[in-house]
Design a protein around this motif. Structure first.
Motif, short mmCIF file in Angstrom:
data_model
loop_
_atom_site.label_atom_id
_atom_site.label_comp_id
_atom_site.label_asym_id
_atom_site.label_seq_id
_atom_site.Cartn_x
_atom_site.Cartn_y
_atom_site.Cartn_z
N PRO A 118 0.78 -1.24 0.00
CA PRO A 118 0.00 0.00 0.00
C PRO A 118 0.81 1.29 0.00
O PRO A 118 0.42 2.24 -0.69
N PRO A 119 1.95 1.38 0.71
CA PRO A 119 2.69 2.64 0.61
C PRO A 119 3.18 2.92 -0.80
O PRO A 119 3.12 4.05 -1.28
N THR A 120 3.63 1.87 -1.49
CA THR A 120 4.08 2.03 -2.88
C THR A 120 2.91 2.44 -3.77
O THR A 120 3.05 3.32 -4.63
N HIS A 121 1.76 1.82 -3.57
CA HIS A 121 0.57 2.15 -4.35
C HIS A 121 0.16 3.61 -4.12
O HIS A 121 -0.14 4.34 -5.07
N LEU A 122 0.15 4.02 -2.87
CA LEU A 122 -0.24 5.40 -2.55
C LEU A 122 0.72 6.40 -3.18
O LEU A 122 0.31 7.45 -3.67
N GLN A 123 2.01 6.08 -3.19
CA GLN A 123 2.99 7.00 -3.75
C GLN A 123 2.90 7.06 -5.27
O GLN A 123 2.96 8.14 -5.85
N MET A 124 2.74 5.91 -5.91
CA MET A 124 2.74 5.88 -7.37
C MET A 124 1.42 6.32 -7.98
O MET A 124 1.41 7.04 -8.97
N VAL A 125 0.32 5.89 -7.41
CA VAL A 125 -0.99 6.18 -8.00
C VAL A 125 -1.52 7.54 -7.57
O VAL A 125 -2.00 8.32 -8.39
N TYR A 126 -1.43 7.83 -6.27
CA TYR A 126 -2.01 9.07 -5.75
C TYR A 126 -1.01 10.20 -5.60
O TYR A 126 -1.39 11.32 -5.30
N GLY A 127 0.27 9.90 -5.77
CA GLY A 127 1.28 10.94 -5.75
C GLY A 127 1.57 11.54 -4.38
O GLY A 127 2.01 12.67 -4.29
N VAL A 128 1.32 10.79 -3.32
CA VAL A 128 1.62 11.30 -1.98
C VAL A 128 3.09 11.05 -1.66
O VAL A 128 3.74 10.21 -2.28
N SER A 129 3.61 11.76 -0.69
CA SER A 129 5.00 11.57 -0.31
C SER A 129 5.15 10.30 0.53
O SER A 129 4.17 9.70 0.96
N ALA A 130 6.39 9.93 0.77
CA ALA A 130 6.65 8.73 1.57
C ALA A 130 6.13 8.91 2.99
O ALA A 130 5.58 7.98 3.59
N THR A 131 6.29 10.10 3.52
CA THR A 131 5.80 10.37 4.89
C THR A 131 4.29 10.27 4.94
O THR A 131 3.72 9.66 5.85
N GLU A 132 3.61 10.86 3.96
CA GLU A 132 2.14 10.81 3.94
C GLU A 132 1.64 9.38 3.79
O GLU A 132 0.66 9.00 4.42
N SER A 133 2.30 8.60 2.92
CA SER A 133 1.83 7.23 2.73
C SER A 133 2.01 6.41 4.00
O SER A 133 1.19 5.56 4.32
N GLY A 134 3.07 6.67 4.74
CA GLY A 134 3.25 5.99 6.02
C GLY A 134 2.20 6.39 7.03
O GLY A 134 1.66 5.56 7.77
N LEU A 135 1.89 7.68 7.07
CA LEU A 135 0.88 8.16 8.01
C LEU A 135 -0.52 7.67 7.65
O LEU A 135 -1.36 7.48 8.53
N LEU A 136 -0.78 7.46 6.37
CA LEU A 136 -2.08 6.95 5.96
C LEU A 136 -2.28 5.50 6.40
O LEU A 136 -3.42 5.03 6.47
N LEU A 137 -1.20 4.79 6.69
CA LEU A 137 -1.30 3.40 7.12
C LEU A 137 -1.43 3.25 8.63
O LEU A 137 -1.64 2.15 9.12
N VAL A 138 -1.31 4.33 9.37
CA VAL A 138 -1.40 4.26 10.83
C VAL A 138 -2.73 3.66 11.29
O VAL A 138 -2.73 2.79 12.18
N PRO A 139 -3.89 4.04 10.74
CA PRO A 139 -5.14 3.41 11.20
C PRO A 139 -5.17 1.90 10.98
O PRO A 139 -5.69 1.16 11.83
N MET A 140 -4.58 1.42 9.88
CA MET A 140 -4.55 -0.01 9.63
C MET A 140 -3.69 -0.72 10.68
O MET A 140 -4.08 -1.76 11.22
N VAL A 141 -2.55 -0.16 10.98
CA VAL A 141 -1.66 -0.78 11.96
C VAL A 141 -2.29 -0.76 13.35
O VAL A 141 -2.20 -1.74 14.10
#
Length: 67
Positions: free
Chosen positions: A8-31
C-alpha cells in the motif's frame, strides 16, 4: 501479511502521488486496527487454549458486505 503491509505505501505513492511520509501516516489506522485486534485475541487464545473460532470469525467478518 508482510507483502500487504509493504504494497500500500508504494501504491499510494505511485498512483495518488503522496510523499513517503504521507503514505506511512495513511497506514497508521490499519496498523492500529491490527494491533487492537491481535493483542486481545492472542490473550484470549492463550488464556482459553482455543484458537479455531478466530480465523473463522475473521474470515466471516472480511466477507461481510460493505455499505
Amino acid at each position: 501479511m508482510f507483502a500487504f503491509v509493504g504494497y500500500p505505501p508504494t501504491h499510494l505513492q505511485m498512483v495518488y502521488g503522496v510523499s513517503a511520509t504521507e503514505s506511512g501516516l495513511l497506514l497508521v489506522p490499519m496498523v492500529v486496527g491490527l494491533m487492537a485486534t491481535a493483542f486481545p485475541s492472542g490473550q484470549l487464545m492463550s488464556r482459553t487454549g482455543r484458537y479455531k473460532a478466530y480465523p473463522i470469525l475473521g474470515a466471516a467478518f472480511v466477507g461481510l458486505p460493505r455499505c
